[in-house]
Design a protein around this motif. Structure first.
Motif, PDB file in Angstrom:
ATOM      1  N   LYS A 198       0.823  -1.209   0.000  1.00 50.81           N
ATOM      2  CA  LYS A 198       0.000   0.000   0.000  1.00 50.81           C
ATOM      3  C   LYS A 198       0.859   1.262   0.000  1.00 50.81           C
ATOM      4  N   VAL A 204       4.815   2.954   4.580  1.00 51.13           N
ATOM      5  CA  VAL A 204       4.203   2.426   5.798  1.00 51.13           C
ATOM      6  C   VAL A 204       4.306   3.456   6.926  1.00 51.13           C
ATOM      7  N   MET A 257      -1.093   4.223  -3.185  1.00 51.11           N
ATOM      8  CA  MET A 257      -1.479   4.263  -1.776  1.00 51.11           C
ATOM      9  C   MET A 257      -2.992   4.437  -1.659  1.00 51.11           C
ATOM     10  N   ARG A 306      -4.737   4.656   3.985  1.00 49.33           N
ATOM     11  CA  ARG A 306      -3.317   4.837   4.284  1.00 49.33           C
ATOM     12  C   ARG A 306      -2.946   6.321   4.215  1.00 49.33           C
TER      13      ARG A 306
END
Lengths: 487, 487
Positions: free
Chosen positions: A249, A252, A277, A281
């Protein structure tokens, strides 16, 4: 007649007339022709070169007009005295640059950027049959005639002031208007003119922002793997570069993120993994950034090449706090050699970046700014994006299939569009070695090692781009690659 | 028909056809035209705008070709569905850039270049009858047709690879060759290709060199008065900037000079006083530099405009030691808006500067590099220099006479050529105030204060440039100025 003076190459890029002019000007200015030396008649020259006499007459006429030649009645053409004023003086012996060189340069350098690892691609990539290399454009897709027409208009007499003047710290208002009205709203961003700065490509925007915002004490965060040129820029300014992990995704959120003053991210298509993304997120990242007062630089490259989903608006468009600085590029849709990009930031940041850009380069060349503005305003840019979109989607599908067929053991990080695949080869594969072997078979790939900042980063990743390879070449190229990986 | 859609301005720079296209593309992409809304017929549009029907037909044809419009039989033109894909989504509310802005930017900036004093010139200087302002070109002297022809060739299909590619760290080899063969030998400099770096104007060369060679501990020397942009660049990197005095022979060798690690100088025409450094002074400077290990950056701007003496070769050509780095510009003879300059230095310095430039801007736009290379190779640049030389010499003489007649009490530092006079007004004169008063009378001059780095530097100097003012305007302009000084 001195035959060596003018050589004509039929397969040259320049016209025959241009070649004749260039050869004669060279001979005059390099001092190869004496003052009283007659130039061959147009008839002789035409015969000796095997070109039409008209071509030679036109070339000579230009040289007469510009004072390189004079015509003497009944006697022919001669080199003009005036032209020789600028020629090399035979009594002047130029001195080599590094003559004695007693300088200890290593002790003088404040930095040694040439020692940094970086992407290197063969300059003659176009001669390879299977160039899976990134960031170049496919010439067959580019609307050359339209671009030339815009360039012609931009160079017009009426706009002369616009493109010849030094405009100090200012950008072409027409280009700024196009960025503000045409490009940014689609990314969900509303900016005023003084919140936009035109840069020499996105690269220049990142350099300006780093110079303004990163000192030796600043803790910056960088995606790992990530864009090596940005890591290199950061490294010139600070030793505190955190390598922040990336998953399916994108970047982080983590405590390492929270600890940074400034983080660089590529949410639209993570560089180099190409993952997009998702919204949750993004919201989480912004929330953490706000709690820990982290500034974010968003490089929104290739946002327009999402073939699968609706394009997600920019991270910047979710930013309630003014803490995301947006960087965009026209290199991916126009062409990288043009060097046009832009940044969007609060007014006071743009004001400082503008003053810094004035010292660094002044501004992007005015003729190119105006040409790009016309190209955008006449809708050619949108037409081109639609065309790229169709072509890239097809290639993306073909490459996906080819990878599934020929390299089923290599896992691809799911890519939603972009112009490349990020491929994980088998453990133990050195993609640097693979790239060398592939090149000998006419296949160019990009080893992935340089995208990792960590010492001992993995060597088995590589990137396969499809922006400058023809559809029909994709499957055969992957097949060759697969044979090599198998061995 | 919705009249507001297309407006035509007869005195616009763009052609009528271009204006029609631009207006329709705007309306489509900005979402002002609904999907099913018919577009007026060519006949109606032509009538309503009062233009020839052919003009409208051609504009519509382009829009059909590019997929903005579709033609339906017996029904006319409609906005195409495809075109609307890229249009603004009405449900997407763009967010302002600085939304909340809780950031303490002042605490984030590592530097505040916007706070530096700098030359400021009105952007609309061309509307003033007497623009004695510096560094712009006279459009009437520029060979526009030849430049356009070179630009057209540079944009040709055969050279497409050259100008569209990202060439990473490389320059156009044709331009480097022209600089090496055509420009440098006349300055007495012999360089190899890897000792030359093309930059975004001389400004960019100075920025690159400062970044490479100046840390917070480096002691740099700067001419006083001198070029403010360089002083500003230096000041961003080090607090140790020595202001070295200038006299009628240029930079004065002194103990302050000896104490520097790096000195910036303009020997050909000192900036802003225009004095040329004689040979003995050059030799002395180099000798002292060698004994005290001082590096020198030579900005050789305007070397080609010495009308009085034979041009003196560059300081670099006397340098046995490899300690002079040479910076040149094409801005003064081509045009400043093009942003092309270059630096000449030992190979290892160029290598570092090239790697740094890669991070900063990559390279100067390829299309402009190629256009300039052609312009040089075809001899147009030399023709232009000869033309400028004649025109500037005449203006220089006229201005010298006018100053003698109208401002006999103001002393001019002797100027050998260049494109300006450096004038010392009576003690107590504030040239900033004079410039304001003069502007109201249509006369633009440049107050000299900004060229002095010292606190409390003199205010009675000013610069009168003649590169962009017509001969006939010089004397009347000086007369108006004289009246103001008298008061």
């Amino acid at each position: 007649m001195r035959d060596w003076l003018v050589h004509i190459r039929r397969n040259e890029h320049a016209s025959l007339q241009t070649q004749i002019r260039e050869a004669l000007v060279s001979a005059i200015l390099d001092g190869q022709l004496a003052r009283d030396e007659p130039i061959p008649s147009t008839r002789k020259m035409a015969k000796s070169l095997g070109v039409s006499r008209n071509t030679v007459v036109l070339a000579y006429q230009g040289l007469l007009d510009d004072g390189y030649l004079v015509a003497k009645e009944r006697s022919g053409y001669y080199v003009s005295e005036k032209a020789l004023e600028g020629a090399l003086q035979p009594n002047m012996a130029p001195k080599p640059v590094s003559a004695g060189s007693s300088i200890n340069w290593a002790a003088r350098f404040t930095m040694e950027p040439a020692a940094q690892a970086n992407v290197s691609k063969p300059m003659d990539w176009q001669t390879y049959p299977y160039p899976f290399i990134y960031g170049q454009v496919d010439h067959t897709l580019f609307p050359l005639a339209e671009w030339r027409d815009c360039a012609r208009q931009a160079l017009g007499k009426k706009w002369l002031g616009t493109w010849t003047n030094d405009t100090w710290a200012n950008d072409d208002p027409l280009l700024v208007e196009q960025i503000r009205r045409r490009i940014l709203p689609r990314r969900g961003i509303m900016a005023s003119d003084d919140e936009i700065l035109v840069t020499l490509g996105a690269q220049n925007a990142l350099y300006l922002l780093t110079t303004l915002l990163v000192s030796a004490k600043t803790r910056v965060g960088m995606e790992e793997p990530g864009y090596p040129d940005v890591r290199n820029i950061f490294s010139l300014s600070t030793p505190h570069v955190s390598l922040l992990p990336v998953d399916g995704k994108g970047l982080v959120p983590s405590e390492a993120f929270d600890a940074c003053d400034l983080v660089f991210t590529t949410p639209s298509h993570q560089f180099p993994t190409t993952v997009t993304m998702p919204l949750e997120r993004r919201m989480e990242l912004l929330k953490r950034a706000a709690s820990h007062d982290v500034l974010i630089i968003e490089d929104d490259y290739e946002f327009e090449t999402n073939y699968v989903n609706e394009p997600c608006p920019a991270l910047k468009s979710l930013d309630d706090d003014g803490r995301v600085i947006y960087v965009g590029s026209l290199s991916k849709t126009l062409f990288p050699g043009l060097r046009l990009g832009f940044l969007v930031a609060p007014k006071n940041v743009v004001e400082q970046a503008r003053a810094l850009r004035r010292l660094m380069v002044r501004h992007a060349p005015n003729n190119n700014q105006r040409t790009a503005a016309l190209f955008l305003s006449l809708g050619h840019h949108d037409t081109l994006i639609r065309r790229l979109h169709r072509a890239y989607r097809t290639r993306w599908e073909i490459m996906g299939e080819a990878l599934k067929t020929h390299l089923p053991d290599s896992s691809q990080v799911p890519g939603f569009g972009g112009t490349s695949f990020w491929v994980k080869g088998p453990d133990g594969l050195d993609s640097g070695e693979l790239a060398k072997a592939a090149a000998t078979k006419g296949v160019l790939i990009e080893p992935g090692r340089v995208n990792f900042g960590a010492a001992g980063g993995p060597r088995n990743f590589y990137r396969l781009a499809f922006s400058s390879i023809a559809e029909a070449k994709i499957e055969p190229g992957i097949r060759i690659l697969s044979d090599l990986v198998q061995r």
